[in-house]
Design an enzyme around this catalytic site. Sequence first.
Site, mmCIF file in Angstrom:
data_model
loop_
_atom_site.group_PDB
_atom_site.id
_atom_site.type_symbol
_atom_site.label_atom_id
_atom_site.label_comp_id
_atom_site.label_asym_id
_atom_site.label_seq_id
_atom_site.Cartn_x
_atom_site.Cartn_y
_atom_site.Cartn_z
ATOM 1 N N THR A 13 49.413 37.553 45.901
ATOM 2 C CA THR A 13 48.524 36.701 46.701
ATOM 3 C C THR A 13 48.654 35.273 46.175
ATOM 4 O OG1 THR A 13 46.667 37.443 45.319
ATOM 5 C CG2 THR A 13 46.909 38.472 47.487
ATOM 6 N N SER A 25 42.126 28.626 53.305
ATOM 7 C CA SER A 25 42.720 27.726 54.301
ATOM 8 C C SER A 25 44.222 27.922 54.400
ATOM 9 C CB SER A 25 42.402 26.283 53.939
ATOM 10 O OG SER A 25 42.874 25.974 52.655
ATOM 11 N N GLU A 83 45.468 31.323 37.611
ATOM 12 C CA GLU A 83 45.390 30.179 38.521
ATOM 13 C C GLU A 83 45.160 28.885 37.743
ATOM 14 O OE1 GLU A 83 43.706 32.632 42.376
ATOM 15 O OE2 GLU A 83 42.292 31.624 41.046
ATOM 16 N N THR A 96 41.688 39.066 42.302
ATOM 17 C CA THR A 96 41.962 40.436 42.581
ATOM 18 C C THR A 96 43.266 40.782 41.911
ATOM 19 O OG1 THR A 96 40.835 40.337 44.653
ATOM 20 C CG2 THR A 96 42.595 41.940 44.539
ATOM 21 N N ASN A 125 41.098 27.697 44.224
ATOM 22 C CA ASN A 125 40.038 28.535 44.765
ATOM 23 C C ASN A 125 39.234 27.819 45.851
ATOM 24 O OD1 ASN A 125 39.794 31.290 43.324
ATOM 25 N ND2 ASN A 125 40.357 29.839 41.723
ATOM 26 N N LYS A 146 49.983 42.476 40.205
ATOM 27 C CA LYS A 146 49.662 41.201 40.811
ATOM 28 C C LYS A 146 48.264 40.795 40.349
ATOM 29 C CE LYS A 146 47.299 40.281 43.863
ATOM 30 N NZ LYS A 146 45.863 39.831 44.015
#
Length: 409
Positions: free
Chosen positions: A156, A409, A280, A193, A404, A182
Amino acid sequence: MPVNLSAPDASSLHPVPGVRIGVTQAGVRKADRKDLTVFLLDEGAAVAGVFTRNRFCAAPVQICREHLGKGAAIRAMVINTGNANAGTGADGLARANATCEAMARELGLSASQVLPFSTGVIMEPLPVERIAAGLPAAIADARPDNWGNAAQGIMTTDTVPKACSTQVKIGDALVTVTGISKGAGMIRPNMATMLSFVATDAKIAPELMNGLVRELADQSFNRITIDGDTSTNDSFVLIASQKAGHAPIASLESEQGRLLKAALLEVAQKLSQAIVRDGEGATKFITLRVEGGRSSQECRLVAYAIAHSPLVKTAFFASDPNLGRILAAVGYAGIEDLDQTRIELFLDDVHVATQGGRNPSYREEDGQRVMKQSEITVRVLLGRGDAADTVWTCDLSHDYVSINADYRS
Protein backbone atom coordinates in the site's frame (compact mmCIF):
# COMPACT_ATOMS: atom_id res chain seq x y z
CA MET A 1 13.67 6.47 1.05
CA PRO A 2 13.70 3.45 3.36
CA VAL A 3 16.52 3.09 5.88
CA ASN A 4 19.20 0.80 4.42
CA LEU A 5 16.59 -1.31 2.66
CA SER A 6 16.40 -2.11 -1.03
CA ALA A 7 13.95 -4.14 -3.08
CA PRO A 8 14.71 -7.86 -2.94
CA ASP A 9 16.28 -9.64 -5.88
CA ALA A 10 13.52 -11.90 -7.15
CA SER A 11 16.07 -14.56 -8.10
CA SER A 12 17.10 -14.84 -4.43
CA LEU A 13 13.58 -15.85 -3.36
CA HIS A 14 13.47 -19.64 -3.36
CA PRO A 15 10.24 -21.28 -4.54
CA VAL A 16 8.52 -23.36 -1.88
CA PRO A 17 7.35 -26.72 -3.26
CA GLY A 18 3.60 -27.04 -2.87
CA VAL A 19 2.95 -23.28 -3.03
CA ARG A 20 2.05 -21.32 -6.17
CA ILE A 21 1.34 -17.59 -6.30
CA GLY A 22 -0.48 -15.46 -8.85
CA VAL A 23 -0.74 -11.69 -9.14
CA THR A 24 -2.93 -9.45 -11.28
CA GLN A 25 -4.45 -5.98 -11.64
CA ALA A 26 -8.08 -5.97 -10.54
CA GLY A 27 -8.65 -2.23 -10.17
CA VAL A 28 -9.67 -2.56 -6.52
CA ARG A 29 -8.95 1.11 -5.88
CA LYS A 30 -6.59 2.36 -8.58
CA ALA A 31 -6.03 1.29 -12.16
CA ASP A 32 -2.77 -0.09 -13.52
CA ARG A 33 -1.36 -1.49 -10.31
CA LYS A 34 -0.89 -4.99 -8.97
CA ASP A 35 -3.55 -5.29 -6.29
CA LEU A 36 -4.82 -8.88 -6.25
CA THR A 37 -2.67 -11.81 -5.13
CA VAL A 38 -3.62 -15.46 -4.71
CA PHE A 39 -1.81 -18.32 -2.99
CA LEU A 40 -2.63 -21.84 -4.15
CA LEU A 41 -1.60 -24.62 -1.75
CA ASP A 42 -1.24 -28.29 -2.56
CA GLU A 43 -3.38 -30.74 -0.65
CA GLY A 44 -1.92 -31.62 2.75
CA ALA A 45 -0.48 -28.21 3.60
CA ALA A 46 -0.76 -27.08 7.21
CA VAL A 47 -1.73 -23.43 7.81
CA ALA A 48 -1.84 -21.32 10.98
CA GLY A 49 -2.15 -17.61 11.65
CA VAL A 50 -2.19 -14.89 14.25
CA PHE A 51 -4.22 -11.74 13.83
CA THR A 52 -4.74 -8.27 15.20
CA ARG A 53 -6.04 -7.86 18.73
CA ASN A 54 -7.77 -4.66 17.72
CA ARG A 55 -11.38 -5.27 18.77
CA PHE A 56 -12.52 -3.38 15.66
CA CYS A 57 -10.97 -6.05 13.48
CA ALA A 58 -11.65 -6.19 9.76
CA ALA A 59 -14.12 -8.56 8.13
CA PRO A 60 -11.42 -10.73 6.50
CA VAL A 61 -9.73 -11.19 9.89
CA GLN A 62 -13.02 -12.45 11.31
CA ILE A 63 -13.47 -14.86 8.39
CA CYS A 64 -9.88 -16.14 8.64
CA ARG A 65 -10.33 -16.86 12.34
CA GLU A 66 -13.58 -18.67 11.60
CA HIS A 67 -12.16 -20.84 8.82
CA LEU A 68 -8.99 -21.72 10.72
CA GLY A 69 -11.02 -22.35 13.87
CA LYS A 70 -13.12 -24.91 12.00
CA GLY A 71 -9.98 -26.85 11.16
CA ALA A 72 -10.63 -26.57 7.45
CA ALA A 73 -7.93 -27.82 5.09
CA ILE A 74 -6.82 -24.46 3.70
CA ARG A 75 -6.04 -24.64 -0.01
CA ALA A 76 -6.08 -20.99 -1.12
CA MET A 77 -5.63 -17.41 0.03
CA VAL A 78 -6.87 -14.20 -1.62
CA ILE A 79 -5.19 -10.87 -0.81
CA ASN A 80 -6.36 -7.50 -2.07
CA THR A 81 -4.86 -4.06 -1.55
CA GLY A 82 -6.56 -0.67 -1.82
CA ASN A 83 -9.47 -1.54 0.48
CA ALA A 84 -9.24 -2.87 4.04
CA ASN A 85 -12.88 -4.04 4.31
CA ALA A 86 -12.78 -2.83 7.91
CA GLY A 87 -15.44 -0.80 9.67
CA THR A 88 -17.93 -2.20 7.17
CA GLY A 89 -20.27 -4.19 9.44
CA ALA A 90 -22.42 -7.04 8.22
CA ASP A 91 -22.03 -5.93 4.60
CA GLY A 92 -18.25 -6.27 4.91
CA LEU A 93 -18.58 -9.81 6.25
CA ALA A 94 -20.87 -10.69 3.37
CA ARG A 95 -18.36 -9.32 0.86
CA ALA A 96 -15.44 -11.17 2.47
CA ASN A 97 -17.47 -14.37 2.36
CA ALA A 98 -18.35 -13.67 -1.27
CA THR A 99 -14.64 -13.40 -2.05
CA CYS A 100 -14.05 -16.85 -0.55
CA GLU A 101 -17.02 -18.26 -2.46
CA ALA A 102 -15.78 -16.82 -5.75
CA MET A 103 -12.31 -18.31 -5.22
CA ALA A 104 -13.81 -21.65 -4.18
CA ARG A 105 -15.87 -21.80 -7.38
CA GLU A 106 -12.77 -21.18 -9.49
CA LEU A 107 -10.85 -24.00 -7.80
CA GLY A 108 -13.55 -26.51 -6.96
CA LEU A 109 -13.13 -26.05 -3.21
CA SER A 110 -15.43 -25.20 -0.33
CA ALA A 111 -15.44 -21.57 0.78
CA SER A 112 -14.09 -22.57 4.20
CA GLN A 113 -10.87 -23.71 2.50
CA VAL A 114 -10.12 -20.12 1.42
CA LEU A 115 -8.62 -17.38 3.59
CA PRO A 116 -9.29 -13.73 2.59
CA PHE A 117 -7.00 -10.79 3.40
CA SER A 118 -7.49 -7.09 2.72
CA THR A 119 -5.44 -3.96 3.28
CA GLY A 120 -6.02 -0.32 2.41
CA VAL A 121 -8.62 2.31 3.21
CA ILE A 122 -11.01 1.67 6.11
CA MET A 123 -14.82 2.14 6.05
CA GLU A 124 -15.30 1.72 2.31
CA PRO A 125 -17.27 -1.16 0.72
CA LEU A 126 -15.06 -3.88 -0.72
CA PRO A 127 -15.51 -4.02 -4.53
CA VAL A 128 -15.92 -7.77 -4.46
CA GLU A 129 -17.17 -7.85 -8.05
CA ARG A 130 -13.78 -6.52 -9.25
CA ILE A 131 -11.95 -9.06 -7.14
CA ALA A 132 -14.09 -11.91 -8.43
CA ALA A 133 -13.54 -10.72 -12.01
CA GLY A 134 -9.77 -10.65 -11.44
CA LEU A 135 -9.47 -14.12 -9.91
CA PRO A 136 -9.18 -16.10 -13.19
CA ALA A 137 -6.20 -13.97 -14.30
CA ALA A 138 -4.54 -14.27 -10.89
CA ILE A 139 -5.02 -18.03 -10.85
CA ALA A 140 -3.70 -18.34 -14.42
CA ASP A 141 -0.59 -16.42 -13.32
CA ALA A 142 0.10 -18.77 -10.39
CA ARG A 143 3.58 -20.26 -10.34
CA PRO A 144 6.13 -21.26 -7.67
CA ASP A 145 8.66 -18.50 -8.48
CA ASN A 146 6.25 -15.56 -8.17
CA TRP A 147 7.25 -14.35 -4.69
CA GLY A 148 8.78 -11.11 -5.98
CA ASN A 149 5.61 -10.07 -7.78
CA ALA A 150 3.55 -11.06 -4.75
CA ALA A 151 5.64 -8.78 -2.54
CA GLN A 152 4.72 -5.92 -4.88
CA GLY A 153 1.10 -6.98 -5.14
CA ILE A 154 0.37 -6.61 -1.42
CA MET A 155 1.92 -3.14 -0.99
CA THR A 156 0.00 0.00 0.00
CA THR A 157 2.10 2.94 1.23
CA ASP A 158 5.25 0.81 1.18
CA THR A 159 8.02 2.30 -0.93
CA VAL A 160 9.73 -1.03 -1.63
CA PRO A 161 8.49 -4.64 -1.66
CA LYS A 162 9.54 -6.77 1.30
CA ALA A 163 10.60 -10.38 0.86
CA CYS A 164 13.13 -12.76 2.35
CA SER A 165 14.24 -16.34 1.78
CA THR A 166 16.60 -18.85 3.34
CA GLN A 167 17.36 -22.56 3.24
CA VAL A 168 18.48 -24.95 5.96
CA LYS A 169 19.62 -28.58 5.96
CA ILE A 170 17.31 -30.79 8.02
CA GLY A 171 18.36 -34.39 7.98
CA ASP A 172 19.30 -35.10 4.37
CA ALA A 173 16.84 -32.55 2.99
CA LEU A 174 17.34 -28.91 2.01
CA VAL A 175 14.36 -27.08 3.48
CA THR A 176 13.18 -23.72 2.12
CA VAL A 177 11.63 -20.79 4.00
CA THR A 178 10.36 -17.83 1.96
CA GLY A 179 8.13 -14.98 3.02
CA ILE A 180 6.72 -11.58 2.09
CA SER A 181 5.25 -8.75 4.13
CA LYS A 182 3.75 -5.32 3.72
CA GLY A 183 3.39 -2.41 6.08
CA ALA A 184 4.72 1.09 6.54
CA GLY A 185 2.25 2.93 8.75
CA MET A 186 -0.45 2.13 11.34
CA ILE A 187 2.10 -0.31 12.70
CA ARG A 188 2.16 -1.70 16.17
CA PRO A 189 1.28 -5.35 15.63
CA ASN A 190 -0.32 -6.81 18.72
CA MET A 191 -1.28 -10.29 17.62
CA ALA A 192 -0.39 -12.02 17.12
CA THR A 193 -1.87 -1.90 8.18
CA MET A 194 0.57 -5.26 8.40
CA LEU A 195 0.32 -8.46 6.42
CA SER A 196 2.92 -11.21 6.27
CA PHE A 197 2.94 -14.64 4.67
CA VAL A 198 5.75 -17.14 5.31
CA ALA A 199 5.90 -20.59 3.74
CA THR A 200 8.15 -23.58 4.17
CA ASP A 201 8.19 -27.04 2.62
CA ALA A 202 9.15 -28.56 5.99
CA LYS A 203 7.27 -31.57 7.28
CA ILE A 204 5.88 -30.53 10.64
CA ALA A 205 3.11 -31.99 12.76
CA PRO A 206 0.04 -29.80 12.13
CA GLU A 207 -0.71 -29.61 15.86
CA LEU A 208 2.54 -27.69 16.35
CA MET A 209 1.64 -24.92 13.91
CA ASN A 210 -0.50 -22.70 16.15
CA GLY A 211 2.10 -22.53 18.89
CA LEU A 212 4.89 -22.03 16.38
CA VAL A 213 3.23 -19.10 14.57
CA ARG A 214 2.51 -17.37 17.88
CA GLU A 215 6.10 -17.84 19.05
CA LEU A 216 7.47 -16.47 15.77
CA ALA A 217 5.13 -13.45 15.92
CA ASP A 218 6.08 -12.69 19.51
CA GLN A 219 9.77 -12.52 18.60
CA SER A 220 9.37 -10.53 15.39
CA PHE A 221 6.20 -8.71 14.37
CA ASN A 222 5.20 -8.15 18.00
CA ARG A 223 8.52 -6.38 18.62
CA ILE A 224 8.13 -3.58 16.08
CA THR A 225 6.35 -0.26 16.12
CA ILE A 226 6.24 2.73 13.80
CA ASP A 227 3.49 4.91 15.19
CA GLY A 228 1.85 2.96 18.00
CA ASP A 229 -1.35 2.28 16.04
CA THR A 230 -2.56 -1.32 15.98
CA SER A 231 -4.23 -1.93 12.62
CA THR A 232 -7.63 -3.49 12.10
CA ASN A 233 -6.15 -5.96 9.60
CA ASP A 234 -2.82 -7.26 10.98
CA SER A 235 -2.29 -10.86 9.90
CA PHE A 236 0.69 -13.22 9.99
CA VAL A 237 0.20 -16.58 8.30
CA LEU A 238 2.53 -19.58 8.36
CA ILE A 239 2.27 -22.32 5.73
CA ALA A 240 4.00 -25.71 5.87
CA SER A 241 3.52 -27.57 2.58
CA GLN A 242 4.96 -30.83 4.00
CA LYS A 243 6.88 -31.51 0.76
CA ALA A 244 10.46 -31.74 2.09
CA GLY A 245 12.21 -35.09 2.22
CA HIS A 246 13.06 -35.24 5.93
CA ALA A 247 11.35 -37.17 8.70
CA PRO A 248 8.30 -35.33 10.12
CA ILE A 249 9.11 -32.91 12.94
CA ALA A 250 7.11 -33.96 16.00
CA SER A 251 8.70 -31.57 18.51
CA LEU A 252 10.00 -28.02 18.18
CA GLU A 253 12.52 -28.83 20.90
CA SER A 254 14.15 -31.58 18.85
CA GLU A 255 17.29 -30.79 16.88
CA GLN A 256 15.29 -30.67 13.65
CA GLY A 257 12.62 -28.55 15.29
CA ARG A 258 15.17 -26.02 16.54
CA LEU A 259 16.81 -25.80 13.10
CA LEU A 260 13.47 -25.11 11.44
CA LYS A 261 12.40 -22.60 14.07
CA ALA A 262 15.68 -20.69 13.72
CA ALA A 263 15.25 -20.46 9.93
CA LEU A 264 11.65 -19.32 10.26
CA LEU A 265 12.57 -16.74 12.89
CA GLU A 266 15.37 -15.40 10.70
CA VAL A 267 12.88 -14.72 7.91
CA ALA A 268 10.19 -13.35 10.23
CA GLN A 269 12.59 -10.93 11.93
CA LYS A 270 14.03 -9.69 8.64
CA LEU A 271 10.52 -9.09 7.31
CA SER A 272 9.39 -7.30 10.47
CA GLN A 273 12.48 -5.11 10.56
CA ALA A 274 11.99 -4.30 6.87
CA ILE A 275 8.59 -2.85 7.80
CA VAL A 276 10.28 -0.51 10.29
CA ARG A 277 13.01 0.43 7.82
CA ASP A 278 10.27 1.39 5.35
CA GLY A 279 8.18 3.18 7.95
CA GLU A 280 6.28 6.11 6.51
CA GLY A 281 8.77 8.98 6.33
CA ALA A 282 11.41 7.09 8.35
CA THR A 283 15.02 8.24 8.21
CA LYS A 284 16.40 6.28 11.20
CA PHE A 285 16.18 2.62 12.23
CA ILE A 286 16.33 2.36 16.01
CA THR A 287 16.92 -0.70 18.18
CA LEU A 288 15.66 -0.31 21.75
CA ARG A 289 17.25 -2.81 24.11
CA VAL A 290 16.02 -2.77 27.72
CA GLU A 291 17.92 -4.93 30.20
CA GLY A 292 17.85 -5.59 33.91
CA GLY A 293 14.08 -5.84 34.30
CA ARG A 294 12.18 -8.21 36.52
CA SER A 295 10.33 -9.60 33.50
CA SER A 296 10.33 -9.35 29.74
CA GLN A 297 6.95 -7.63 29.93
CA GLU A 298 8.43 -4.94 32.16
CA CYS A 299 11.27 -4.42 29.68
CA ARG A 300 8.80 -4.10 26.82
CA LEU A 301 6.81 -1.50 28.76
CA VAL A 302 9.89 0.69 28.89
CA ALA A 303 10.91 0.02 25.30
CA TYR A 304 7.48 0.90 23.94
CA ALA A 305 7.26 4.02 26.11
CA ILE A 306 10.44 5.25 24.42
CA ALA A 307 9.38 4.05 20.97
CA HIS A 308 5.99 5.79 21.12
CA SER A 309 7.14 9.12 22.52
CA PRO A 310 6.65 11.80 19.83
CA LEU A 311 9.30 13.89 21.60
CA VAL A 312 11.84 11.08 21.43
CA LYS A 313 10.99 10.18 17.83
CA THR A 314 11.21 13.76 16.59
CA ALA A 315 14.51 14.24 18.40
CA PHE A 316 15.89 11.25 16.50
CA PHE A 317 14.64 12.75 13.24
CA ALA A 318 16.39 16.04 14.03
CA SER A 319 19.57 14.26 15.20
CA ASP A 320 19.14 16.24 18.42
CA PRO A 321 20.70 14.55 21.49
CA ASN A 322 17.92 15.78 23.78
CA LEU A 323 18.27 12.52 25.63
CA GLY A 324 16.46 13.57 28.78
CA ARG A 325 13.35 12.75 26.76
CA ILE A 326 14.35 9.08 26.85
CA LEU A 327 14.76 9.14 30.63
CA ALA A 328 11.35 10.81 30.95
CA ALA A 329 9.78 8.02 28.88
CA VAL A 330 11.46 5.40 31.08
CA GLY A 331 9.95 7.15 34.09
CA TYR A 332 6.36 7.13 32.85
CA ALA A 333 6.44 3.63 31.35
CA GLY A 334 4.36 2.29 34.24
CA ILE A 335 6.83 0.66 36.64
CA GLU A 336 5.53 2.00 39.93
CA ASP A 337 8.51 1.02 42.09
CA LEU A 338 11.23 1.99 39.62
CA ASP A 339 14.40 3.24 41.32
CA GLN A 340 15.74 6.01 39.11
CA THR A 341 19.15 5.88 40.79
CA ARG A 342 19.74 2.47 39.18
CA ILE A 343 19.09 3.61 35.60
CA GLU A 344 21.90 3.48 33.05
CA LEU A 345 21.45 4.83 29.51
CA PHE A 346 23.64 4.12 26.48
CA LEU A 347 23.40 5.51 22.95
CA ASP A 348 25.41 2.99 20.92
CA ASP A 349 28.87 3.19 22.53
CA VAL A 350 28.15 6.44 24.40
CA HIS A 351 27.35 6.16 28.11
CA VAL A 352 24.83 8.98 28.52
CA ALA A 353 23.41 8.54 32.03
CA THR A 354 24.55 6.67 35.11
CA GLN A 355 22.75 6.13 38.40
CA GLY A 356 19.82 8.10 37.05
CA GLY A 357 21.76 11.23 36.15
CA ARG A 358 24.02 12.59 33.45
CA ASN A 359 27.27 10.66 33.16
CA PRO A 360 30.07 13.11 34.13
CA SER A 361 32.11 11.90 31.12
CA TYR A 362 29.25 12.34 28.63
CA ARG A 363 29.87 14.96 25.94
CA GLU A 364 27.13 16.48 23.79
CA GLU A 365 29.18 16.04 20.63
CA ASP A 366 29.37 12.27 21.28
CA GLY A 367 25.61 12.06 21.53
CA GLN A 368 25.15 14.07 18.36
CA ARG A 369 27.60 11.85 16.51
CA VAL A 370 25.42 8.84 17.21
CA MET A 371 22.15 10.66 16.58
CA LYS A 372 23.29 11.50 13.04
CA GLN A 373 23.61 7.81 12.16
CA SER A 374 20.92 6.06 10.14
CA GLU A 375 20.97 3.11 12.56
CA ILE A 376 21.05 3.64 16.32
CA THR A 377 20.92 1.34 19.33
CA VAL A 378 19.51 2.62 22.63
CA ARG A 379 20.28 0.52 25.72
CA VAL A 380 18.51 1.10 29.01
CA LEU A 381 19.59 -0.80 32.13
CA LEU A 382 16.93 -0.89 34.83
CA GLY A 383 18.97 -2.54 37.59
CA ARG A 384 16.02 -4.61 38.82
CA GLY A 385 16.61 -8.17 37.58
CA ASP A 386 17.89 -10.40 34.79
CA ALA A 387 15.17 -10.02 32.12
CA ALA A 388 15.73 -8.22 28.82
CA ASP A 389 13.81 -7.53 25.63
CA THR A 390 14.18 -5.67 22.33
CA VAL A 391 11.86 -3.51 20.23
CA TRP A 392 12.59 -2.03 16.81
CA THR A 393 11.23 1.36 15.76
CA CYS A 394 11.97 4.44 13.65
CA ASP A 395 11.92 8.21 13.90
CA LEU A 396 8.98 10.51 13.17
CA SER A 397 9.45 12.94 10.31
CA HIS A 398 7.55 15.63 8.41
CA ASP A 399 6.88 13.09 5.68
CA TYR A 400 4.91 10.84 8.05
CA VAL A 401 2.36 13.62 8.50
CA SER A 402 2.25 14.37 4.78
CA ILE A 403 1.82 10.72 3.76
CA ASN A 404 -1.06 10.16 6.18
CA ALA A 405 -2.70 13.51 5.47
CA ASP A 406 -2.84 12.59 1.77
CA TYR A 407 -3.54 8.85 2.18
CA ARG A 408 -7.05 8.78 0.72
CA SER A 409 -6.42 11.24 -2.12
